[in-house]
Design an enzyme around this catalytic site. Structure first.
Site, PDB file in Angstrom:
ATOM      1  N   TRP A  23       1.965   0.466  -0.227  1.00  0.00           N
ATOM      2  CA  TRP A  23       3.185   1.461  -1.479  1.00  0.00           C
ATOM      3  C   TRP A  23       3.671   0.343  -2.922  1.00  0.00           C
ATOM      4  O   TRP A  23       4.320   0.983  -3.688  1.00  0.00           O
ATOM      5  CB  TRP A  23       4.508   2.235  -0.607  1.00  0.00           C
ATOM      6  CG  TRP A  23       5.205   1.380   0.438  1.00  0.00           C
ATOM      7  CD1 TRP A  23       4.361   0.953   1.901  1.00  0.00           C
ATOM      8  CD2 TRP A  23       5.357   0.753   0.306  1.00  0.00           C
ATOM      9  NE1 TRP A  23       5.070  -0.294   2.484  1.00  0.00           N
ATOM     10  CE2 TRP A  23       6.253  -0.449   1.243  1.00  0.00           C
ATOM     11  CE3 TRP A  23       6.692   0.041  -1.080  1.00  0.00           C
ATOM     12  CZ2 TRP A  23       7.220  -1.939   1.590  1.00  0.00           C
ATOM     13  CZ3 TRP A  23       6.940  -0.739  -0.455  1.00  0.00           C
ATOM     14  CH2 TRP A  23       7.277  -1.597   0.450  1.00  0.00           C
ATOM     15  N   LYS A  76      -7.851   5.296   0.046  1.00  0.00           N
ATOM     16  CA  LYS A  76      -7.003   5.427   0.721  1.00  0.00           C
ATOM     17  C   LYS A  76      -5.116   4.813   0.664  1.00  0.00           C
ATOM     18  O   LYS A  76      -5.211   3.328   0.584  1.00  0.00           O
ATOM     19  CB  LYS A  76      -6.628   5.616   2.738  1.00  0.00           C
ATOM     20  CG  LYS A  76      -5.714   6.310   3.924  1.00  0.00           C
ATOM     21  CD  LYS A  76      -6.141   5.420   4.319  1.00  0.00           C
ATOM     22  CE  LYS A  76      -4.590   4.347   4.481  1.00  0.00           C
ATOM     23  NZ  LYS A  76      -3.502   5.314   3.467  1.00  0.00           N
ATOM     24  N   PRO A  77      -4.668   5.482  -0.378  1.00  0.00           N
ATOM     25  CA  PRO A  77      -3.361   4.981  -0.879  1.00  0.00           C
ATOM     26  C   PRO A  77      -1.901   5.045   0.495  1.00  0.00           C
ATOM     27  O   PRO A  77      -3.086   6.193   1.437  1.00  0.00           O
ATOM     28  CB  PRO A  77      -2.928   6.268  -2.043  1.00  0.00           C
ATOM     29  CG  PRO A  77      -3.691   7.208  -1.622  1.00  0.00           C
ATOM     30  CD  PRO A  77      -4.527   7.510  -0.839  1.00  0.00           C
ATOM     31  N   ALA A  78      -1.402   4.302   0.019  1.00  0.00           N
ATOM     32  CA  ALA A  78      -0.331   4.092   1.407  1.00  0.00           C
ATOM     33  C   ALA A  78       0.213   5.908   1.125  1.00  0.00           C
ATOM     34  O   ALA A  78       0.434   6.477   0.737  1.00  0.00           O
ATOM     35  CB  ALA A  78       0.773   3.564   0.729  1.00  0.00           C
ATOM     36  N   SER A  79       0.632   6.600   2.486  1.00  0.00           N
ATOM     37  CA  SER A  79       0.933   8.048   2.806  1.00  0.00           C
ATOM     38  C   SER A  79       2.472   7.777   2.388  1.00  0.00           C
ATOM     39  O   SER A  79       3.278   9.068   1.913  1.00  0.00           O
ATOM     40  CB  SER A  79       0.757   8.340   4.112  1.00  0.00           C
ATOM     41  OG  SER A  79       2.069   7.441   5.115  1.00  0.00           O
ATOM     42  N   GLY A  81      -2.552  -5.517   1.819  1.00  0.00           N
ATOM     43  CA  GLY A  81      -1.075  -5.050   2.430  1.00  0.00           C
ATOM     44  C   GLY A  81      -0.630  -5.960   3.507  1.00  0.00           C
ATOM     45  O   GLY A  81      -0.912  -7.098   3.232  1.00  0.00           O
ATOM     46  N   SER A  82      -0.233  -5.641   4.898  1.00  0.00           N
ATOM     47  CA  SER A  82       0.627  -6.936   5.055  1.00  0.00           C
ATOM     48  C   SER A  82      -1.099  -6.995   6.268  1.00  0.00           C
ATOM     49  O   SER A  82      -2.373  -7.446   6.573  1.00  0.00           O
ATOM     50  CB  SER A  82       1.153  -6.030   5.820  1.00  0.00           C
ATOM     51  OG  SER A  82       0.670  -4.974   7.837  1.00  0.00           O
ATOM     52  N   GLU A  95      -6.277  -9.077   0.709  1.00  0.00           N
ATOM     53  CA  GLU A  95      -5.101  -9.120   0.000  1.00  0.00           C
ATOM     54  C   GLU A  95      -4.107  -8.177   0.947  1.00  0.00           C
ATOM     55  O   GLU A  95      -3.557  -7.999   0.850  1.00  0.00           O
ATOM     56  CB  GLU A  95      -5.029  -8.404  -1.329  1.00  0.00           C
ATOM     57  CG  GLU A  95      -5.668  -8.750  -2.690  1.00  0.00           C
ATOM     58  CD  GLU A  95      -5.768 -10.104  -2.867  1.00  0.00           C
ATOM     59  OE1 GLU A  95      -4.800 -10.640  -2.901  1.00  0.00           O
ATOM     60  OE2 GLU A  95      -7.510 -10.295  -3.382  1.00  0.00           O
ATOM     61  N   LEU A  96      -3.355 -10.199   1.547  1.00  0.00           N
ATOM     62  CA  LEU A  96      -1.779  -9.642   2.527  1.00  0.00           C
ATOM     63  C   LEU A  96      -0.848 -10.206   2.286  1.00  0.00           C
ATOM     64  O   LEU A  96      -0.803 -10.588   0.814  1.00  0.00           O
ATOM     65  CB  LEU A  96      -2.850 -10.528   3.732  1.00  0.00           C
ATOM     66  CG  LEU A  96      -4.436  -9.876   3.890  1.00  0.00           C
ATOM     67  CD1 LEU A  96      -5.181 -10.275   5.934  1.00  0.00           C
ATOM     68  CD2 LEU A  96      -4.072  -8.279   4.063  1.00  0.00           C
ATOM     69  N   CYS A 134       4.256  -8.908  -2.958  1.00  0.00           N
ATOM     70  CA  CYS A 134       4.108 -10.166  -1.991  1.00  0.00           C
ATOM     71  C   CYS A 134       4.163 -11.280  -2.393  1.00  0.00           C
ATOM     72  O   CYS A 134       4.272 -12.597  -2.206  1.00  0.00           O
ATOM     73  CB  CYS A 134       2.813  -9.332  -1.836  1.00  0.00           C
ATOM     74  SG  CYS A 134       1.653  -8.906  -3.646  1.00  0.00           S
ATOM     75  N   GLU A 157       8.146 -12.070   5.613  1.00  0.00           N
ATOM     76  CA  GLU A 157       8.571 -11.396   4.295  1.00  0.00           C
ATOM     77  C   GLU A 157       9.799 -10.719   4.716  1.00  0.00           C
ATOM     78  O   GLU A 157       9.411  -9.623   5.653  1.00  0.00           O
ATOM     79  CB  GLU A 157       7.142 -10.372   4.166  1.00  0.00           C
ATOM     80  CG  GLU A 157       5.806 -11.194   3.240  1.00  0.00           C
ATOM     81  CD  GLU A 157       5.293  -9.982   3.332  1.00  0.00           C
ATOM     82  OE1 GLU A 157       4.566  -9.319   4.167  1.00  0.00           O
ATOM     83  OE2 GLU A 157       5.086 -10.204   2.073  1.00  0.00           O
TER      84      GLU A 157
HETATM   85  P1  NAD Z   1       0.150  -2.319   5.530  1.00  0.00           P
HETATM   86  O1  NAD Z   1      -0.496  -3.245   5.858  1.00  0.00           O
HETATM   87  O2  NAD Z   1       1.631  -0.998   6.510  1.00  0.00           O
HETATM   88  O3  NAD Z   1      -0.618  -1.077   4.874  1.00  0.00           O
HETATM   89  C1  NAD Z   1      -1.400  -1.456   4.089  1.00  0.00           C
HETATM   90  C2  NAD Z   1      -1.834   0.058   3.843  1.00  0.00           C
HETATM   91  O4  NAD Z   1      -3.071  -0.083   4.774  1.00  0.00           O
HETATM   92  C3  NAD Z   1      -1.685   1.409   3.970  1.00  0.00           C
HETATM   93  O5  NAD Z   1      -1.950   2.113   3.092  1.00  0.00           O
HETATM   94  C4  NAD Z   1      -0.692   2.323   5.177  1.00  0.00           C
HETATM   95  O6  NAD Z   1      -1.436   3.061   5.100  1.00  0.00           O
HETATM   96  C5  NAD Z   1      -2.649   1.156   5.454  1.00  0.00           C
HETATM   97  N1  NAD Z   1      -2.808   1.325   6.748  1.00  0.00           N
HETATM   98  C6  NAD Z   1      -2.115   0.770   8.021  1.00  0.00           C
HETATM   99  N2  NAD Z   1      -2.070   0.532   9.423  1.00  0.00           N
HETATM  100  C7  NAD Z   1      -3.471   0.931   8.730  1.00  0.00           C
HETATM  101  C8  NAD Z   1      -4.730   0.457  10.418  1.00  0.00           C
HETATM  102  N3  NAD Z   1      -4.308   0.109  11.677  1.00  0.00           N
HETATM  103  N4  NAD Z   1      -5.941   1.105   9.265  1.00  0.00           N
HETATM  104  C9  NAD Z   1      -6.440   1.159   8.461  1.00  0.00           C
HETATM  105  N5  NAD Z   1      -5.161   1.048   7.089  1.00  0.00           N
HETATM  106  C10 NAD Z   1      -4.011   1.558   7.650  1.00  0.00           C
HETATM  107  O7  NAD Z   1       1.543  -2.556   4.283  1.00  0.00           O
HETATM  108  P2  NAD Z   1       2.807  -1.965   3.215  1.00  0.00           P
HETATM  109  O8  NAD Z   1       3.883  -2.329   4.284  1.00  0.00           O
HETATM  110  O9  NAD Z   1       2.445  -0.441   2.673  1.00  0.00           O
HETATM  111  O10 NAD Z   1       2.901  -2.729   2.398  1.00  0.00           O
HETATM  112  C11 NAD Z   1       2.940  -3.915   2.260  1.00  0.00           C
HETATM  113  C12 NAD Z   1       2.480  -5.315   2.736  1.00  0.00           C
HETATM  114  O11 NAD Z   1       1.610  -5.664   1.678  1.00  0.00           O
HETATM  115  C13 NAD Z   1       3.400  -6.676   2.927  1.00  0.00           C
HETATM  116  O12 NAD Z   1       2.796  -7.277   3.463  1.00  0.00           O
HETATM  117  C14 NAD Z   1       2.937  -7.166   1.645  1.00  0.00           C
HETATM  118  O13 NAD Z   1       2.727  -8.841   0.872  1.00  0.00           O
HETATM  119  C15 NAD Z   1       1.645  -6.527   1.145  1.00  0.00           C
HETATM  120  N6  NAD Z   1       0.752  -6.754  -0.117  1.00  0.00           N
HETATM  121  C16 NAD Z   1       0.132  -8.231  -0.417  1.00  0.00           C
HETATM  122  C17 NAD Z   1      -0.026  -7.589  -1.843  1.00  0.00           C
HETATM  123  C18 NAD Z   1      -1.969  -8.974  -1.954  1.00  0.00           C
HETATM  124  O14 NAD Z   1      -2.357  -8.935  -3.365  1.00  0.00           O
HETATM  125  N7  NAD Z   1      -1.785  -9.898  -1.521  1.00  0.00           N
HETATM  126  C19 NAD Z   1      -0.357  -6.575  -2.642  1.00  0.00           C
HETATM  127  C20 NAD Z   1       0.858  -5.838  -1.991  1.00  0.00           C
HETATM  128  C21 NAD Z   1       1.025  -5.911  -1.033  1.00  0.00           C
END
Ligand code: NAD
Length: 494
Positions: free
Chosen positions: A166, A190-193, A244-245, A266-267, A300, A397
């Protein structure tokens, strides 16, 4: 009247409510098969602003069908034509940038100036990949034995599942979609909800730019685990690209391993921001404000630990305190806001917990440091000094507007401390000695490091991390597209 109302009252701009309640599958705007909805919240006011569909397994199957059906046609579309469509996506994003920025700001909460920056950055992935789409080349050489020729052809990998966070609702999607389409792949996003509206707004824009039905599909779900598992279990899906995370990345790597699916990850990050005594103080403070406060710290690449050498430490702390305390906090959509709300109440609680933990262990609060607003998910810009190494925020983080500073004595010490983390995404170093800057850059264990700069993201440069910050790269010359292609080796006797 704020910028957002102005934007949505302009009849030339589309209204985000028009694509509420719709999935985008196979070029159709349709309801989810069970008509379940996910509410979208404005983090500045906690008000519900829209609702989007909650996809079911039947919708997932339809999305994979649509992407697989569109795949042969898109793969055979001439690179020049693909390039022109991507270029048109870029142009439309720039034309609509005010509307897109207002939408991002509304659903994510980020300040409009950050949202404008994101739209420009996000659009650039289309321009860059429009240029790359016509430059995909192969290899040709004589086998060392002389028996045959070795031909290497780069082919689109196939149907891709893209999952985005998100914090950059537009840029994290276009950083995947643009190279995937340039390579000749079809995708399901699948974008973040928390921030689905930007994804759907962009889907409408891709359609207008000429992206054929089924090439990009968008679905939202409140249950991402089972939905993603269902997609990855379909043998027609050949790629997972996730941002994501690190925690969710690990789960998805395990899920993809069951089907041996190619993954780009990309975590999370835990970026050190290092300031040596010989740095230009004002430049270091300017850089720290960008590295820390772009997106209110929800990035991130955000500076998560600030290490300042003893001789410049006190002046840096005072300079940063002044700048952070002067920031205007408010709703993202208000023109003068410099620091918007966090994404959720849960995010605010996490930041509050980390700050309290650091203070309990001996950190001093120079400004901010406690939650003040009742409505909206706000956390004030905060500077902490004398942060001990065992504080939790030195290892997790923060993802918020908190700058934890600690001092160091010498180069060897700061390199050791900077590398004491499982993460390895980004780092920053400020020094007037370029040789020292390059030496430190080569020893810091991250995929990216900025020397005398507070910003490193650039579609023309390979973005990504080492250690538990990820696998693969996005953007850059060849790197981003290569993630969406397979090398096919053809042995030819001539
Ligand atoms: P998140 O991991 O909670 O969610 C990311 C995405 O994954 C969302 O679309 C979410 O709905 C989905 N998701 C969650 N659980 C899932 C599952 N079990 N199976 C499949 N999909 C699932 O992360 P967030 O809170 O949305 O974003 C913040 C995190 O993203 C931070 O850790 C940040 O550092 C990281 N991030 C990394 C980069 C990069 O380029 N390295 C860029 C932006 C954000």
């Amino acid at each position: 009247m704020n910028n957002l109302q102005r934007t949505f009252e302009n009849p030339d701009m589309f209204d985000f409510r028009s694509f509420s309640h719709r999935l985008y599958i196979g070029g159709q705007w349709r309801q989810s098969s069970e008509d379940r909805l996910i509410e979208v919240i404005d983090p500045s006011t906690e008000a519900v602003i829209a609702a989007v569909p909650d996809a079911t397994p039947a919708d997932v199957a339809d999305a994979v069908d649509a992407a697989a059906t569109a795949a042969p046609g898109w793969r055979e579309t001439a690179p020049r034509r693909r390039s022109e469509i991507l270029r048109r996506c870029f142009e439309l994003m720039i034309e609509r940038s005010e509307m897109l920025a207002a939408l991002i700001s509304l659903e994510n909460g980020k300040a409009l100036r950050d949202a404008r920056g994101e739209v420009a950055y996000a659009a650039e992935f289309f321009r860059w990949n429009a240029e790359e789409a016509v430059r995909i080349s192969g290899e040709f050489c004589i086998a060392p034995s002389g028996a045959n020729r070795i031909v290497v052809d780069y082919q689109p990998i196939g149907v891709c599942v893209l999952i985005t966070p998100w914090n950059f609702p537009a840029a994290m999607a276009t950083r995947k979609i643009a190279p995937a389409l340039a390579a000749g792949c079809t995708v399901i996003l699948k974008p973040a909800s928390e921030t689905p509206l930007t994804a759907y707004a962009l889907a409408a824009l891709y359609e207008e730019a000429g992206v054929p039905p089924g090439v990009v599909n968008v679905l939202t779900t409140s249950n991402p685990g089972p939905v993603t598992s269902a997609m990855l279990a379909d043998p027609r899906v050949r790629k997972l690209s996730f941002t994501g995370s690190t925690g969710v990345g690990r789960i998805l790597l395990a899920e993809a391993a069951k089907h041996v699916i190619s993954c780009s990850m990309e975590l999370g990050g835990n970026a050190p921001f290092i300031v040596f005594d010989d740095a230009d103080l004002d430049a270091a403070l300017d850089g720290a404000m960008i590295a820390k406060m772009r997106n209110a710290g929800e990035a991130c690449t955000a500076a998560n630990r600030l290490y300042v050498q003893a001789g410049i430490h006190d002046a840096f702390c005072e300079g940063l305190r002044k700048r952070m305390a002067a920031l205007k906090v408010g709703a993202g959509t208000e023109a003068e806001t410099e620091c918007g709300p966090m994404i959720t109440g849960k995010a605010v609680s996490k930041i509050d917990r980390l700050v309290k933990d650091a203070v309990r262990r001996g950190a001093k609060v120079l400004c901010g440091g406690s939650v003040t607003d009742d409505t909206g998910y706000f956390y004030p810009p905060t500077v902490l000094c004398d942060v001990p190494e065992d504080a939790e925020l030195a290892h997790e983080e923060i993802f918020g507007p908190v700058a934890p500073i600690s001092s160091f004595q010498d180069e060897a010490e700061v390199i050791r401390r900077a590398n004491e983390t499982e993460y390895g995404l980004a780092a920053y170093v400020y020094t007037s000695d370029l040789a020292k800057g390059m030496r430190v850059a080569s020893k810091i264990e991250t995929g990216m490091i900025a020397v005398n700069r507070g910003l490193m993201s650039d579609p023309a440069a390979p973005f990504g991390g080492v250690k538990q910050s990820g696998l693969g790269r996005e953007g850059g010359q060849h790197h981003g597209i290569a993630e969406f292609m397979e090398a096919k080796y053809i042995a030819v006797t001539m």
